[in-house]
Design an enzyme around this catalytic site. Structure first.
Site, PDB file in Angstrom:
ATOM      1  CG  ASP A   1      46.726  54.974  39.169  1.00 40.59           C
ATOM      2  OD1 ASP A   1      46.010  54.403  38.227  1.00 40.59           O
ATOM      3  OD2 ASP A   1      46.035  55.021  40.281  1.00 40.59           O
TER       4      ASP A   1
ATOM      5  CD  GLU B   1      47.167  50.434  41.126  1.00 39.92           C
ATOM      6  OE1 GLU B   1      45.861  50.675  40.906  1.00 39.92           O
ATOM      7  OE2 GLU B   1      47.414  49.778  42.113  1.00 39.92           O
TER       8      GLU B   1
END
Length: 537
Positions: free
Chosen positions: A276, A319
């Site tokens: 992440d 993301e």
């Protein structure tokens, strides 16, 4: 290999069959049918069209499944006629020139085709025809080996003969159809039995194509190249994220399911990493989405560069990204992820005011533990812990105790000291992340066989010269296959063009592959890396 050499090989195989018939004095009708069936396909493919046509006409006089015993003297006219085709000079002179004239800039070296065909001569001919265009080819002579290689080597295309010794070609296609469909792998059935019922059935069970034997190689090679290009385009459009080049969520789910099935079957583990990008919403809000896209692309480019060829990289969503590492422990994975994390943190990005900024990521790692259905959840929990602890770090959900690195023993058996030296030197530069390499050399088969080389808990890649003093390479091959299990030993024969008959014998005796001399040492390393995937996946 030239077609003339294949003619000699086909003649030799035919004479061996005739000799076996004569000794038996009687033969089942179905065995004669299968003999003619195989001869028809192989002869036509290598350019002996008269032989192929003759065998096709003779098939009408024999029943495919009949167990009636035929006296050998009733087959004398058949044997005489077949021999006459090989004796007449015009057969060689008039053989159709099947040289395929294509652009040599088409091939992609990562293309890999699996040929499942009991006819070793024909399979070898297909292999060499395709390898001229940069396509790697591995041969399986029966369905069992074919299924094993399909799941462990992950080919881009599979070519399957309808008549295999242990399984019907239709049944084999049905068994691999679902995983092949998920990765858009073309499945081509080949057969001399090209009547419309077989063609319809092939389409109904999910085969991509049905190709009649004998193969017209001037068409067959462009056909394979076409299918490989088409598969690559489909994969790029349907399984990969357009912005980053990483696999998409569908591809992730397919690979995860495949890896889980394989791990439960082989009892070997794999590891999942979830990434992440830290504070990525702030990047978009502060610098704009175009700059955010640049960050995503830079991260993906770094991962694609630093991951191993066998690893799978995906855009999990937004993301978030995922990395699946086959046959890799969490302990091995964490060092790799940490190296990526440190390098990504050093990449400078520039905003609209030419001010530089940096982005970091957090990562969570979970190791698959046979029949565990919470792999993603545990990796996600580890990722959450990394973010909770301040981000820009890697967390393991669990690390196995007492993990031992496995070892691949590469054994080179060749009486040519220069060959051994070249190959050993090339392998010395191969440093896999998840196992160690040990190289041993033997100047002849006897010293190898008499050495204390085998340990059940380790894995072996044996590169075996076909012709050696004291003990022939085929004798060594037969000894190894008789005395030791197959699941942790891969064998590739090294053979010269003057020993083509060894190729067929080697494949039938249990060789996994063969490499023609002369060769480049780099080529040997690339082939070994591909072949040994089944030991470590």
């Amino acid at each position: 290999m030239s077609k003339t050499n294949y003619k000699v090989m086909l003649w030799d195989r035919m004479e061996k069959d005739f000799l076996k018939w004569t000794k038996q004095k009687e033969i089942q009708e179905r065995d004669v049918y299968r003999f003619l069936h195989t001869m028809k396909g192989t002869a036509g493919t290598i350019g002996l069209l008269d032989v192929s046509i003759f065998c096709g006409t003779q098939l009408e006089f024999f029943e495919e499944n009949s167990e009636i015993l035929l006296p050998i003297d009733s087959l004398e006219n058949l044997m005489f006629s077949l021999r006459s085709y090989f004796i007449e000079e015009e057969t060689v002179a008039d053989s159709t020139d099947l040289t395929v004239k294509l652009k040599k800039d088409i091939p992609t070296n990562d293309s890999f085709v699996l040929v499942i065909d009991a006819d070793a001569e024909l399979a070898s001919y297909i292999k060499e025809s395709l390898q001229e265009y940069g396509i790697q080819v591995i041969i399986a002579l029966d369905g069992k080996k074919g299924i094993e290689l399909f799941y462990t080597l992950r080919p881009q295309m599979v070519i399957i003969d309808l008549q295999l010794p242990d399984v019907d070609g239709f049944d084999l296609v049905s068994r691999i159809y679902e995983p092949a469909k998920n990765l858009y792998v073309p499945l081509a059935i080949t057969s001399t039995e090209d009547h419309i019922e077989n063609q319809i059935k092939a389409m109904e069970i999910g085969a991509t194509d049905f190709i009649s034997k004998p193969l017209n190689m001037s068409l067959f090679v462009p056909y394979v190249l076409n299918r490989l290009r088409h598969q690559k385009m489909i994969l790029q459009e349907t399984l990969f994220d357009e912005l980053t080049g990483a696999g998409n969520r569908k591809y992730f789910n397919d690979v995860l399911a495949q890896m889980t099935t394989l791990s439960e079957k082989t009892k070997k583990t794999f590891t999942l990493v979830l990434f992440d990008l830290d504070h990525f919403k702030k990047v978009n809000d502060s610098y704009g989405h175009p700059v955010g896209d640049e960050v995503l692309q830079a991260f993906s480019q770094l991962l694609l560069k630093m991951k191993r060829e066998s690893d799978y990289f995906f855009r999990y969503g937004g993301e978030e990204f995922a990395l699946i590492l086959p046959d890799t422990t969490a302990h091995t994975a964490i060092s790799m992820v940490e190296e990526i994390r440190l390098e990504f943190a050093e990449i400078p990005f520039t905003d609209q005011s030419n001010e530089q900024f940096h982005v970091t990521f957090s990562a969570g790692i979970s190791e698959y533990r046979y029949k565990q259905d919470t792999l993603v959840t545990k990796a996600d929990q580890a990722l959450y812990q990394a973010k909770k602890n301040g981000r820009n770090q890697t967390m393991l959900f669990e690390v196995a105790d007492n993990e031992l690195r496995r070892q691949l023993n590469i054994i080179i058996v060749d009486d040519d000291s220069l060959v051994r030296k070249l190959i050993s030197k090339q392998f010395s530069g191969w440093k896999p992340d998840d196992f160690d390499i040990n190289i041993e050399e033997f100047a002849d088969g006897v010293s190898f066989i008499e050495s204390d080389w085998y340990k059940p808990e380790e894995n072996y890649m044996i590169l075996l010269d076909g012709v050696m003093p004291k003990m022939d390479g085929l004798e060594v091959l037969n000894h190894v296959r008789d005395q030791y299990p197959n699941d942790n030993i891969v064998i590739s024969m090294l053979t010269s063009r003057s020993n083509e008959s060894d190729i067929v014998l080697a494949l039938r005796s249990g060789a996994d592959d063969y490499i023609l001399k002369p060769f480049y040492a780099q080529e040997v390393v690339a082939r070994v890396q591909r072949l040994t995937m089944r030991l470590f996946s």
